[in-house]
Design a protein around this motif. Structure first.
Motif, PDB file in Angstrom:
ATOM      1  N   VAL A 313      49.460  40.839  42.374  1.00 58.44           N
ATOM      2  CA  VAL A 313      48.097  40.444  42.014  1.00 58.44           C
ATOM      3  C   VAL A 313      47.701  39.244  42.876  1.00 58.44           C
ATOM      4  CG1 VAL A 313      46.548  39.607  40.201  1.00 58.44           C
ATOM      5  CG2 VAL A 313      48.358  41.263  39.656  1.00 58.44           C
ATOM      6  N   GLU A 354      46.384  44.282  43.846  1.00 61.30           N
ATOM      7  CA  GLU A 354      45.119  44.088  43.131  1.00 61.30           C
ATOM      8  C   GLU A 354      44.535  42.738  43.545  1.00 61.30           C
ATOM      9  OE1 GLU A 354      45.415  43.915  38.916  1.00 61.30           O
ATOM     10  OE2 GLU A 354      43.259  43.705  38.602  1.00 61.30           O
ATOM     11  N   ALA A 378      52.749  41.367  39.349  1.00 58.65           N
ATOM     12  CA  ALA A 378      52.013  41.733  38.141  1.00 58.65           C
ATOM     13  C   ALA A 378      52.957  41.847  36.966  1.00 58.65           C
ATOM     14  CB  ALA A 378      51.263  43.039  38.372  1.00 58.65           C
TER      15      ALA A 378
END
Length: 379
Positions: A313, A354, A378
């Motif tokens: 992330v 992401e 993540a």
């Protein structure tokens, strides 16, 4: 003659006072020196002259300057330059129609002449009140010396000059001026070589004049304000401090990770490493990475993600103190995407990344620490 000089002085002061009321108020400031080609001017004027010759001493002739036997019109042309707002030089030529006042029967006697003076000019308005580029009026006394010539009698001589000028600004490159002056010439300037018999004024040929005309300013006619050195130094120092803070932050993060890796077991170290956000810093308003050194720890995390099939992330941030919320949102997204592209270059599958933009924040202090993007595994 004393009465004449007093009247001329009072007129100059009155005109200056009236013009002062129309001046645009503005703070005075220090100025920087201009180039040689700046602040030149040309003057074109019309004169009314009164002549007082040394030969008339003791004849009790009427002393009034407007008497027909001693007054005549004339013309003037000058070119000059201001070297500072208060000090300038002017080369001035006057002439054409003069008078040779020899005795009471001398009415209408013509003496065609010219004078050429080099004069120093002092702008008292700027010297005493400070420079103001919007000032409407200026009071300028002057003094100088040069050469005179009687064209009628083919005589050359020495001349000294003194006077005062008041000028009014009517446009950026145009002034209107009025001046009164006194040219003190050698005793034979009027064509009559009288033997010296007196002292001072009465031993010389004298020309008093009143003049009005136009002054044309050539090229740059104003003066630049001196740069605020203290403000520039303060700006540079703030930029240096921001770079130091960024470097200190990166060094602190590196030291923390090195200590963590050295003092913990491999498993615990790995767990802590993957759960700790890795920071990548940016400069103010930029979405390009400030230092490639920040990617060292990101590369280690990318290797872990590839080896373990983990997802990453990326969170982008901007500092809340600068820019609008809309701008900071877009900037934070751009920073997150920049780091995401670096992860792809390091071999991480784009599907496992992401990237999010979180806008402007003020979580860290100083505020420059918030100009970053973080990378973590993540949960």
């Amino acid at each position: 003659m004393k009465k004449l000089l007093i009247v001329m002085a009072m007129v100059g002061l009155t005109l200056s006072a009236n013009a002062q009321e129309d001046a645009t108020p503005e703070l005075k400031y220090s100025v920087a020196t201009n180039s040689f080609w700046s602040n030149w001017f040309v003057e074109v004027g019309a004169d009314w002259n009164a002549w007082y010759s040394n030969e008339e001493h003791g004849q009790d002739l009427r002393r009034l300057p407007l008497r027909k036997f001693r007054s005549n019109p004339g013309a003037a042309l000058a070119i000059g330059k201001w070297f500072t707002p208060g000090l300038g030089l002017r080369t001035k030529a006057q002439g054409i129609w003069g008078k040779a006042v020899v005795d009471g029967d001398n009415y209408g006697n013509c003496n065609k002449y010219w004078t050429l003076n080099e004069q120093v000019m002092f702008n008292l308005s700027n010297l005493f009140c400070g420079y103001n580029e919007n000032r409407v009026w200026n009071v300028i006394p002057f003094a100088g010396a040069g050469v005179s010539r009687s064209m009628t009698y083919n005589r050359y001589g020495f001349v000294a000059s003194v006077g005062v000028q008041s000028s009014w600004k009517v446009a950026k490159h145009l002034n209107v001026y009025a001046e009164g002056g006194w040219n003190l010439m050698s005793g034979d300037a009027d064509g009559v070589a009288a033997a010296p018999r007196h002292r001072g004024w009465d031993n010389q040929d004298n020309q008093l004049y009143a003049e009005v005309g136009l002054q044309f300013n050539l090229g740059k006619s104003t003066w630049n304000k001196v740069p605020d050195v203290d403000a520039l130094n303060a700006l540079h120092q703030s930029q240096i401090d921001a770079l130091k803070n960024q470097l200190n932050d990166a060094n602190a993060e590196n030291e923390r990770l090195k200590t963590l890796l050295a003092n913990q077991k491999a498993a615990e170290t790995t767990k802590e490493f993957v759960n700790t956000p890795i920071s990548v810093f940016f400069n103010l308003g930029k979405s390009t990475i400030a230092s490639q050194k920040d990617l060292v720890n990101v590369q280690a995390l990318a290797k872990y993600a590839k080896d373990n099939g983990s997802k990453l992330v990326v969170n982008g941030y901007a500092d809340k103190a600068t820019g609008s919320a809309e701008f900071n949102k877009k900037l934070s997204e751009a920073r997150a995407n920049t780091v995401a592209k670096e992860l792809v270059k390091m071999g991480v599958d784009n599907a496992n990344i992401e990237a999010k933009g979180n806008g402007g924040v003020e979580e860290l202090s100083p505020i420059s620490f918030n100009r970053r993007a973080t990378v973590q595994v993540a949960e």
